[in-house]
Design a protein around this motif. Structure first.
Motif, short mmCIF file in Angstrom:
data_model
loop_
_atom_site.label_atom_id
_atom_site.label_comp_id
_atom_site.label_asym_id
_atom_site.label_seq_id
_atom_site.Cartn_x
_atom_site.Cartn_y
_atom_site.Cartn_z
N ASP A 175 -3.87 4.42 6.38
CA ASP A 175 -4.05 4.12 4.96
C ASP A 175 -3.89 2.62 4.72
O ASP A 175 -3.10 1.94 5.38
CB ASP A 175 -3.02 4.86 4.12
CG ASP A 175 -3.17 6.38 4.19
OD1 ASP A 175 -4.11 6.85 4.86
OD2 ASP A 175 -2.34 7.07 3.57
N ALA A 176 -4.63 2.11 3.74
CA ALA A 176 -4.52 0.71 3.30
C ALA A 176 -4.63 -0.28 4.47
O ALA A 176 -3.84 -1.21 4.59
CB ALA A 176 -3.20 0.50 2.56
N SER A 177 -5.64 -0.08 5.32
CA SER A 177 -5.82 -0.93 6.50
C SER A 177 -6.69 -2.15 6.26
O SER A 177 -6.61 -3.13 7.02
CB SER A 177 -6.43 -0.10 7.64
OG SER A 177 -5.57 0.91 8.08
N ASP A 179 -8.91 -5.11 3.78
CA ASP A 179 -9.00 -5.90 2.55
C ASP A 179 -10.28 -5.62 1.79
O ASP A 179 -10.32 -5.77 0.56
CB ASP A 179 -8.93 -7.39 2.89
CG ASP A 179 -7.62 -7.78 3.55
OD1 ASP A 179 -6.56 -7.58 2.91
OD2 ASP A 179 -7.64 -8.25 4.70
N ARG A 206 -8.90 5.68 0.73
CA ARG A 206 -7.68 5.82 1.54
C ARG A 206 -7.40 4.61 2.40
O ARG A 206 -6.24 4.16 2.49
CB ARG A 206 -7.81 7.08 2.42
CG ARG A 206 -6.58 7.34 3.30
CD ARG A 206 -6.76 8.57 4.18
NE ARG A 206 -7.80 8.38 5.18
CZ ARG A 206 -7.61 7.71 6.33
NH1 ARG A 206 -6.44 7.15 6.62
NH2 ARG A 206 -8.60 7.62 7.20
N LEU A 208 -8.65 1.49 2.10
CA LEU A 208 -8.75 0.20 1.42
C LEU A 208 -7.40 -0.17 0.80
O LEU A 208 -6.72 0.66 0.19
CB LEU A 208 -9.82 0.29 0.34
CG LEU A 208 -10.27 -1.00 -0.34
CD1 LEU A 208 -10.86 -1.98 0.67
CD2 LEU A 208 -11.30 -0.69 -1.44
N LYS A 209 -7.02 -1.42 0.92
CA LYS A 209 -5.77 -1.90 0.34
C LYS A 209 -5.88 -1.94 -1.18
O LYS A 209 -6.97 -2.09 -1.73
CB LYS A 209 -5.44 -3.30 0.87
CG LYS A 209 -5.09 -3.34 2.35
CD LYS A 209 -4.79 -4.76 2.78
CE LYS A 209 -4.46 -4.83 4.28
NZ LYS A 209 -4.20 -6.22 4.72
N PRO A 210 -4.76 -1.83 -1.89
CA PRO A 210 -4.78 -1.94 -3.36
C PRO A 210 -5.45 -3.25 -3.80
O PRO A 210 -5.17 -4.33 -3.26
CB PRO A 210 -3.29 -1.93 -3.72
CG PRO A 210 -2.64 -1.17 -2.61
CD PRO A 210 -3.41 -1.54 -1.37
N GLY A 212 -8.50 -3.91 -3.25
CA GLY A 212 -9.63 -4.19 -2.37
C GLY A 212 -10.95 -3.81 -3.01
O GLY A 212 -11.02 -3.01 -3.95
#
Length: 334
Positions: A175-177, A179, A206, A208-210, A212
């Motif tokens: 998750d959040a891997s 940018d 899932r 993508l970073k917050p 992104g």
């Protein structure tokens, strides 16, 4: 002279693509192509539709020949003006999607980018040459992954571009891997059912970073083509036009994204079809051996003015909606 039947078509080693494959790659190469042709054809024969595995087999089968005639990019050109060359238009399409993904805007050092359905990495190579990014590509085609790695090594970018074989509907990343995410004209190939379209968007959300962003483009239909047009599309593009009837911006919004910008670029992609027809006319004999005597000129239906209201080529930028906005009351403004 040996022949085999596949989904009603005849594959021949006499003067056909298997003879050229044998010259280039030997028996092993011929076996791989025959296996890909069978894997590609069986789902249509048994179920009348594609599967994710058969899509990978399709690209395993056609990639080498497609590169021979059309180059290393597997997307339409974006012709910004009448003087654009095809190569410039291909680059413009890549650049537009990269800009929509916000590449180079943050000024926080190297960004980690996911390239979904990365082809043989020609777009990734261009992007890595223009932005401070590390790119992870994923592709369901074994053959495209193999050829992509060779292309990346030739560009001396193997430390910044990494390509993996895998299914974008079940991304093998935490998750959040990332940018930002790029998805350049591949979603219609990846998703073989309507349900898979929402699944693809959820997988993007899932990993993508917050905050992104996604740069996305794809060919879509607003209504189903005629039966005759369907035959041509399936023969050339390996999917049915009705499978491309998709409201991608709506699916992204429902999946937790906001759409920051959106453009219909269909009219600026038409010269790509014109180039395809021109290549066919110039190299008819060679292409007919590969395409099993498909009348490629029928693809000109895509240029018919009557189709303008049916076909769209959407490109847009999406951003994750902050959690506090997702919790707004139902009567709040969008």
């Amino acid at each position: 002279h040996r022949t085999m039947k596949n989904n009603g078509k005849t594959l021949t080693t006499k003067g056909g693509f298997l003879l050229q494959t044998y010259r280039d790659e030997g028996f092993r190469g011929c076996f791989k192509k025959i296996r890909a042709a069978i894997t590609m054809g069986v789902p249509f024969y048994l179920f009348g539709r594609r599967t994710n595995k058969s899509v990978g087999a399709y690209f395993d089968l056609i990639t080498e020949d497609a590169r021979r005639f059309y180059g290393d990019n597997f997307h339409f050109g974006f012709f910004q003006n009448d003087t654009s060359t095809h190569e410039e238009a291909l680059a413009a399409h890549t650049d537009m999607v990269a800009q929509m993904a916000g590449l180079g805007e943050k000024g926080t050092g190297t960004q980690h980018i996911l390239d979904i359905g990365c082809g043989i990495c020609a777009p990734a190579i261009r992007i890595a040459s223009h932005y401070p990014v590390d790119i992870t590509g994923i592709n369901i085609s074994k053959e495209q992954v193999r050829q992509g790695k060779i292309l990346v090594e030739k560009a001396k970018l193997e430390n910044r571009i990494h390509i993996h074989e895998g299914n974008a509907l079940a991304l093998p990343f935490a998750d959040a891997s990332f940018d930002a995410i790029l998805c350049v004209e591949v979603a219609g190939d990846i998703c073989v059912s309507h349900g898979q379209k929402a699944r693809l968007v959820q997988e993007m959300l899932r990993v993508l970073k917050p905050g992104g962003r996604i740069g996305f483009s794809d060919l879509i239909f607003t209504k189903a083509p005629t039966e005759e047009e369907e035959k041509v599309m399936r023969a050339i593009l390996y999917h049915k036009g009705r499978e491309l009837i998709t409201d991608w911006p709506s699916i992204f919004r429902k999946g937790g994204f906001s759409v920051k910008s959106c453009v219909d670029m269909i009219e600026k992609t038409h010269p790509t079809w014109e180039k395809s027809i021109k290549v066919y006319e110039e190299r008819r004999e060679e292409l007919q051996k590969i395409l099993d005597k498909i009348n490629f000129n029928q693809s000109s239906f895509m240029l018919n003015n009557e189709r303008y209201g049916t076909i769209r080529f959407m490109a847009f930028s999406s951003e994750i909606v902050p959690p506090e906005l997702l919790q707004l009351p139902a009567n709040s403004p969008p």
